[in-house]
Design an enzyme around this catalytic site. Sequence first.
Site, short mmCIF file in Angstrom:
data_model
loop_
_atom_site.label_atom_id
_atom_site.label_comp_id
_atom_site.label_asym_id
_atom_site.label_seq_id
_atom_site.Cartn_x
_atom_site.Cartn_y
_atom_site.Cartn_z
N ASP A 1 -5.72 -3.30 -2.53
CA ASP A 1 -4.56 -3.26 -1.55
C ASP A 1 -4.02 -4.15 -0.90
OD1 ASP A 1 -3.47 -1.98 0.98
OD2 ASP A 1 -4.88 -0.20 0.68
N SER B 1 0.75 -1.26 -0.10
CA SER B 1 0.06 0.15 -0.24
C SER B 1 0.81 1.36 -0.10
CB SER B 1 -1.23 -0.11 1.37
OG SER B 1 -2.02 0.97 1.08
#
Length: 270
Positions: free
Chosen positions: A149, A38
Site C-alpha cells: 500500500d 491506494s
Amino acid sequence: MKIGIVLSGGGIRGIAHLGVLSALKKTGIKFDHIVGTSAGSIAGAFYAAGIDPEEAFNIFMKTRLIKFVRPALGSLGLINIEKTGDIFKEYLPAHIEDLKTPLTICTTNFSEGNVAYFSKGPLIRAIHASCCIPGVFKPIMIHDQMHVDGGVLNNFPVEPLLNNSDYIIGSTCNHLKAVDKIVGITRLMQRAAIMSINHDMERKSRFCHLMIEPKGMGEINTFDTRKAETIYWLAHEETLKTIRDSESFQQLLAAQRNPLIGFSNSNTAH
C-alpha cells in the site's frame, strides 16, 4: 494551464474521490495529470480511462469489487488481492500509458523501504500494489521486489504534480473531528492509524490551490462497505460547496472559458 489532482488512500472512504471527481467533471475541468495512492489509485485509474465517476461508482457497487474491500481473513491471515484482476480487465487498459489521461500510481517498495511511483507499465499490477494493505493482502511482486500500500509511506502523493502542474487539486478522505473521549480499543486504534497517515497533511496541503476534505470522513471504518453510497454523496456535496466558495477555482474556470482573462498562479492556496 495544466491541472493536476492528487487522490489520497483511505479504504472504502476512497469512494469519496468518485464523488469529488463527479462534481468536478460537471464544471468542465479537464485534468492533465492524476496521482493516486491506494484507493485513490483505483478512482484515478477509472477516471483516467474515461469512465464517468458515477458509472465507476455503479461498477464498484455491482461487481464483486465490493467484497475485496472487506477482508475475510483465511488461515494465513492474508488474501490475494490479485483476484480482482479479472474485474479490472473489463474496464481498464493493460498499461498505464494507454490511459486517456496521464496517471501516476504511488506504492511502497517494501523490499527497499521507500516510496515508488509508476507512470508506465502494467496498470492493474500497479493498482494491486498500491492497494495492498500489509497484513491483509499478500505483497505484490514488481521487478522481483515486494510492493505494498502506497499509503504506508505516502498517503497524499502530491510530489509528482509539483513540477508539471499550474493548478493542483487535492482530494483526501481522512478528516478527523475533534473528540473528548473514545469508547473501545478498535476506535482508538483506528483513530491512531488515521492520525499517523495524516501527519504531514498540513504541510502537503499548502501545495494545493484547492483542497477537498469532507468533514469527519476519517471516522468511517476503512472496511465499512455499508457506508459506500453515503460516502459518495457526502463527498459530492462537499466538493460543490468547496468549489463554489473557492476564489482560485472560480478564477480557473473563468480562465478556461476565456483564455484572454488569464490565471494568477499561487503556490499557497485553498
